[in-house]
Design an enzyme around this catalytic site. Structure first.
Site, PDB file in Angstrom:
ATOM      1  N   ASN A   9      45.618 -33.606 124.258  1.00 12.63           N
ATOM      2  CA  ASN A   9      46.909 -33.320 123.619  1.00 12.63           C
ATOM      3  C   ASN A   9      47.881 -32.931 124.719  1.00 12.63           C
ATOM      4  O   ASN A   9      47.782 -31.844 125.282  1.00 12.63           O
ATOM      5  CB  ASN A   9      46.738 -32.159 122.622  1.00 12.63           C
ATOM      6  CG  ASN A   9      48.068 -31.699 122.049  1.00 12.63           C
ATOM      7  OD1 ASN A   9      49.072 -32.417 122.126  1.00 12.63           O
ATOM      8  ND2 ASN A   9      48.087 -30.506 121.466  1.00 12.63           N
ATOM      9  N   TRP A  10      48.789 -33.850 125.025  1.00 16.20           N
ATOM     10  CA  TRP A  10      49.733 -33.579 126.120  1.00 16.20           C
ATOM     11  C   TRP A  10      50.867 -32.645 125.689  1.00 16.20           C
ATOM     12  O   TRP A  10      51.651 -32.208 126.508  1.00 16.20           O
ATOM     13  CB  TRP A  10      50.312 -34.903 126.644  1.00 16.20           C
ATOM     14  CG  TRP A  10      49.407 -35.571 127.644  1.00 16.20           C
ATOM     15  CD1 TRP A  10      48.084 -35.294 127.875  1.00 16.20           C
ATOM     16  CD2 TRP A  10      49.758 -36.622 128.558  1.00 16.20           C
ATOM     17  NE1 TRP A  10      47.592 -36.099 128.877  1.00 16.20           N
ATOM     18  CE2 TRP A  10      48.594 -36.929 129.317  1.00 16.20           C
ATOM     19  CE3 TRP A  10      50.923 -37.341 128.809  1.00 16.20           C
ATOM     20  CZ2 TRP A  10      48.587 -37.921 130.307  1.00 16.20           C
ATOM     21  CZ3 TRP A  10      50.908 -38.328 129.790  1.00 16.20           C
ATOM     22  CH2 TRP A  10      49.759 -38.606 130.533  1.00 16.20           C
ATOM     23  N   LYS A  11      51.007 -32.368 124.405  1.00 16.10           N
ATOM     24  CA  LYS A  11      52.089 -31.506 123.912  1.00 16.10           C
ATOM     25  C   LYS A  11      53.442 -32.031 124.435  1.00 16.10           C
ATOM     26  O   LYS A  11      53.607 -33.235 124.555  1.00 16.10           O
ATOM     27  CB  LYS A  11      51.862 -30.050 124.326  1.00 16.10           C
ATOM     28  CG  LYS A  11      50.452 -29.554 124.033  1.00 16.10           C
ATOM     29  CD  LYS A  11      50.353 -28.076 124.154  1.00 16.10           C
ATOM     30  CE  LYS A  11      48.903 -27.647 124.061  1.00 16.10           C
ATOM     31  NZ  LYS A  11      48.725 -26.286 123.669  1.00 16.10           N
ATOM     32  N   HIS A  95      48.787 -28.913 114.034  1.00 20.23           N
ATOM     33  CA  HIS A  95      48.496 -28.101 115.223  1.00 20.23           C
ATOM     34  C   HIS A  95      49.133 -26.724 115.015  1.00 20.23           C
ATOM     35  O   HIS A  95      50.200 -26.610 114.420  1.00 20.23           O
ATOM     36  CB  HIS A  95      49.067 -28.787 116.471  1.00 20.23           C
ATOM     37  CG  HIS A  95      48.576 -28.166 117.742  1.00 20.23           C
ATOM     38  ND1 HIS A  95      49.073 -26.970 118.222  1.00 20.23           N
ATOM     39  CD2 HIS A  95      47.619 -28.550 118.627  1.00 20.23           C
ATOM     40  CE1 HIS A  95      48.441 -26.656 119.344  1.00 20.23           C
ATOM     41  NE2 HIS A  95      47.552 -27.603 119.608  1.00 20.23           N
ATOM     42  N   GLU A  97      50.774 -24.939 116.865  1.00 22.10           N
ATOM     43  CA  GLU A  97      52.147 -24.829 117.378  1.00 22.10           C
ATOM     44  C   GLU A  97      53.145 -25.416 116.385  1.00 22.10           C
ATOM     45  O   GLU A  97      54.279 -24.954 116.281  1.00 22.10           O
ATOM     46  CB  GLU A  97      52.230 -25.507 118.758  1.00 22.10           C
ATOM     47  CG  GLU A  97      51.499 -24.672 119.812  1.00 22.10           C
ATOM     48  CD  GLU A  97      50.939 -25.447 120.988  1.00 22.10           C
ATOM     49  OE1 GLU A  97      51.290 -26.630 121.151  1.00 22.10           O
ATOM     50  OE2 GLU A  97      50.130 -24.854 121.740  1.00 22.10           O
ATOM     51  N   GLU A 165      40.589 -24.914 116.024  1.00 23.24           N
ATOM     52  CA  GLU A 165      41.277 -24.380 117.197  1.00 23.24           C
ATOM     53  C   GLU A 165      41.697 -22.943 116.924  1.00 23.24           C
ATOM     54  O   GLU A 165      42.759 -22.699 116.316  1.00 23.24           O
ATOM     55  CB  GLU A 165      42.531 -25.204 117.495  1.00 23.24           C
ATOM     56  CG  GLU A 165      42.252 -26.660 117.811  1.00 23.24           C
ATOM     57  CD  GLU A 165      43.337 -27.220 118.699  1.00 23.24           C
ATOM     58  OE1 GLU A 165      43.023 -27.623 119.806  1.00 23.24           O
ATOM     59  OE2 GLU A 165      44.511 -27.225 118.289  1.00 23.24           O
ATOM     60  N   GLY A 171      45.655 -22.445 125.059  1.00 21.07           N
ATOM     61  CA  GLY A 171      46.564 -22.242 126.194  1.00 21.07           C
ATOM     62  C   GLY A 171      46.457 -20.860 126.811  1.00 21.07           C
ATOM     63  O   GLY A 171      47.320 -20.464 127.589  1.00 21.07           O
ATOM     64  N   SER A 210      41.386 -24.001 125.226  1.00 19.57           N
ATOM     65  CA  SER A 210      41.060 -23.766 126.642  1.00 19.57           C
ATOM     66  C   SER A 210      39.781 -24.459 127.090  1.00 19.57           C
ATOM     67  O   SER A 210      39.038 -23.942 127.924  1.00 19.57           O
ATOM     68  CB  SER A 210      40.998 -22.259 126.931  1.00 19.57           C
ATOM     69  OG  SER A 210      42.255 -21.667 126.666  1.00 19.57           O
ATOM     70  N   GLY A 231      43.956 -29.494 125.579  1.00 15.10           N
ATOM     71  CA  GLY A 231      45.378 -29.443 125.930  1.00 15.10           C
ATOM     72  C   GLY A 231      45.569 -29.533 127.433  1.00 15.10           C
ATOM     73  O   GLY A 231      45.580 -30.620 128.014  1.00 15.10           O
ATOM     74  N   GLY A 232      45.696 -28.377 128.080  1.00 16.75           N
ATOM     75  CA  GLY A 232      46.013 -28.317 129.510  1.00 16.75           C
ATOM     76  C   GLY A 232      45.144 -29.221 130.381  1.00 16.75           C
ATOM     77  O   GLY A 232      45.652 -29.898 131.275  1.00 16.75           O
TER      78      GLY A 232
HETATM   79  C1  PEP Z   1      45.592 -27.787 122.226  1.00 11.07           C
HETATM   80  O1  PEP Z   1      46.697 -28.104 122.627  1.00 11.07           O
HETATM   81  O2  PEP Z   1      45.219 -28.163 121.121  1.00 11.07           O
HETATM   82  C2  PEP Z   1      44.742 -26.973 123.086  1.00 11.07           C
HETATM   83  C3  PEP Z   1      43.525 -26.698 122.699  1.00 11.07           C
HETATM   84  O3  PEP Z   1      45.285 -26.547 124.276  1.00 11.07           O
HETATM   85  P1  PEP Z   1      44.495 -25.897 125.504  1.00 11.07           P
HETATM   86  O4  PEP Z   1      43.283 -26.752 125.770  1.00 11.07           O
HETATM   87  O5  PEP Z   1      45.452 -25.905 126.632  1.00 11.07           O
HETATM   88  O6  PEP Z   1      44.076 -24.519 125.083  1.00 11.07           O
END
Ligand code: PEP
Length: 254
Positions: A9-11, A95, A97, A165, A171, A210, A231-232
């Protein structure tokens, strides 16, 4: 048993120059069993170009949200049909966010997931508790409400993906413990079995929060974890590919 999906997930990250990461992922994807899938969900501005970069490869490209309607007077919004038209195969819905910053409710998420299914996309439906909810012992109640409210009633169990999640792990670098992940994944699996009967065993359940090359192996060994939403660590091809290789090794391409 469901196959394995490692989804990035590049957000709101990614410019044209970052398409090189997509090309590098395409070039480096491990040869794994046919039941292993890799996906990168990109901002809408990159969708067509990312799809072109991944064309003919085993990397799927997805969107990060969608509007429930097919077309209409919804300035700035993008429908599931449009994502499909731009080359998407999947779309993330609900999500945390989006739930937090755009006030999306379970009802909204269910409508988006329905629209995705109608458009021929696989929705990745996100659920997860906040830290307050976990600390007050409400985790399973929250998950139960979100799954009941967000998963479309007419969905085929193998045509949807659910991502657990925990909001406090997204994040933050703080990863849920294997026991915490295992408890919630088993709980979701049982909810799906109650709802869909034995077919509920086919829904892929992802963990997100994470996930990194350093912790992926421990997470992917937990029962009922069928992959990850990353994500990251999906922004750099090397990290994403490391997680894919770990998934292939740990789950033997299942
Ligand atoms: C996400 O964006 O769904 C996520 C899990 O981010 P991260 O891996 O950065 O925590």
């Amino acid at each position: 048993m469901p196959g394995t999906l490692i989804a990035g997930n590049w957000k709101m990250h990614g410019f044209a120059a970052d398409l090189q990461q997509i090309r590098d992922i395409v070039a480096g994807l491990p040869a794994c069993g046919p039941r292993f899938e890799a996906l990168i969900c990109v901002p809408a501005t990159l969708l067509s170009r990312a799809s072109e970069a991944a064309f003919g490869s085993r990397l799927y490209i997805g969107g990060e949200t969608c509007h429930p309607a097919v077309t209409g007077a919804f300035t700035g919004d993008i429908s599931a049909e449009m994502l499909k038209d731009a080359g998407a195969s999947h779309v993330i819905v609900g999500h945390s966010e989006r739930r937090r910053y755009h006030g999306e409710s379970d009802e909204d998420v269910q409508a988006q997931a329905n629209a995705a299914i109608e458009a021929g996309l696989i929705p990745i439906i996100c659920v997860g508790e906040t830290l307050d909810q976990r600390e007050s012992g409400a985790t399973l109640e929250v998950i139960s409400r979100q799954v009941a409210g967000s998963v479309p009633s007419g969905a085929w169990p193998d045509g949807i993906v659910i991502a657990y999640e925990p909001v406090w792990a997204i994040g933050t670098g703080r990863v849920a413990l294997p026991e915490q992940i295992g408890e919630v994944h088993l709980f979701i699996r049982n909810l799906l079995l109650e709802r869909f009967g034995q077919a509920g065993a086919a829904t892929r359940l992802l963990y997100g929060g994470s996930m990194s090359p350093a912790n992926a192996e421990a997470i992917l060994q937990v029962a009922h974890v069928n992959g990850g939403l990353v994500g990251g660590a999906s922004l750099k091809a090397a990290d994403f590919l490391s997680i894919c290789r770990i998934a292939c090794g740990t789950r033997a391409g299942t």
